[in-house]
Write an enzyme that holds these catalytic residues in place. Structure first.
Site: not given
Length: 242
Positions: A134, A147, A151
């Site tokens: 991401s 998140y 990643k």
């Protein structure tokens, strides 16, 4: 035109928007796609549409992954399965949610790589792995601590795997999409006060589509990328070049 010549490629998260787009493009490029998600029922639609095979498993279960991949001959892998977690600052984050995000996104990617790479090494014909990371791993995004951290771990898994697997002619790369405006992301990025300033900072000024993520994944798997490994490719309309 890319032609995988029937090579077997596993795609995790294949029931999701990006994952299903990757499956469609790989099938169109003559790959033998093995679609995975947590359960078989969630894969019924993409199977009916593309005729792909399935190998369902839970990304948090090493036992299920080992059982599913132990005897599955693979040439390639796309680690696309993931969990978005929560929208929260470091001060407000729920550590249980953080642990879940890390378990699915980082630990799951490593486990799939672990067992798939063993098979790829056994077959002795090389191959390619693409991890869907991401833009949140490349730059700090507000309220994305869980998140983004997961990643960033995926990125290190990508680099170390590229280093370790190169001698077997197995390439490992990652792609870093910006926001795909799905139903799941609409609740946050669809807010004018959130999405508006974000797009103003992006040179191309629009949301990325699922097919615009899938196409670079297919390229990185293909022989056209045969000298590319350990790379992190932004698919973000220029957001991270600021």
């Amino acid at each position: 035109m890319t032609d995988f010549g029937g090579r077997s490629i596993l795609v995790t998260g294949a029931a999701g928007g990006i994952g299903s787009a990757i499956v469609r493009q790989l099938v169109a490029a003559n790959a033998d796609v093995v679609a995975s998600n947590r359960d078989a029922a969630s894969l019924a639609g993409i199977v009916a549409e593309t005729g792909c095979r399935i190998a369902p498993f839970d990304l948090t279960s090493e036992e299920e992954i080992a059982a599913a991949l132990g005897e599955l001959d693979l040439w390639g892998v796309v680690n696309c399965g993931g969990f978005g977690g929560e929208i929260a600052s470091p001060m407000d984050t729920d550590i249980d949610v953080f642990d879940r995000v890390m378990a699915v996104n980082a630990r799951g990617t490593l486990l799939v790589t672990k067992y798939a790479a063993r098979t790829m090494i056994r077959l002795g014909v090389g191959g390619a792995i693409v991890n869907v990371s991401s833009q949140a791993s490349l730059v700090a995004l507000q309220n994305h601590v869980s998140y983004g951290s997961s990643k960033a771990a995926v990125d290190n898994i990508t680099r170390v795997s590229a280093l370790e697997l190169g001698k077997y002619n197995i390439r490992v790369n990652s792609v870093h999409p910006s926001v795909v405006m799905t139903e799941m992301s609409e609740f946050y990025w669809g807010r004018p006060e959130i999405g508006g300033p974000f797009l103003e900072q992006m040179p191309l000024g629009r949301w990325v589509t699922q097919d615009e993520v899938a196409a670079p994944v297919v390229f990185l798997l293909s022989d056209g990328a045969s000298m590319i490994t350990g790379a992190h490719l932004p698919i973000d309309g220029g957001y991270t070049c600021r």
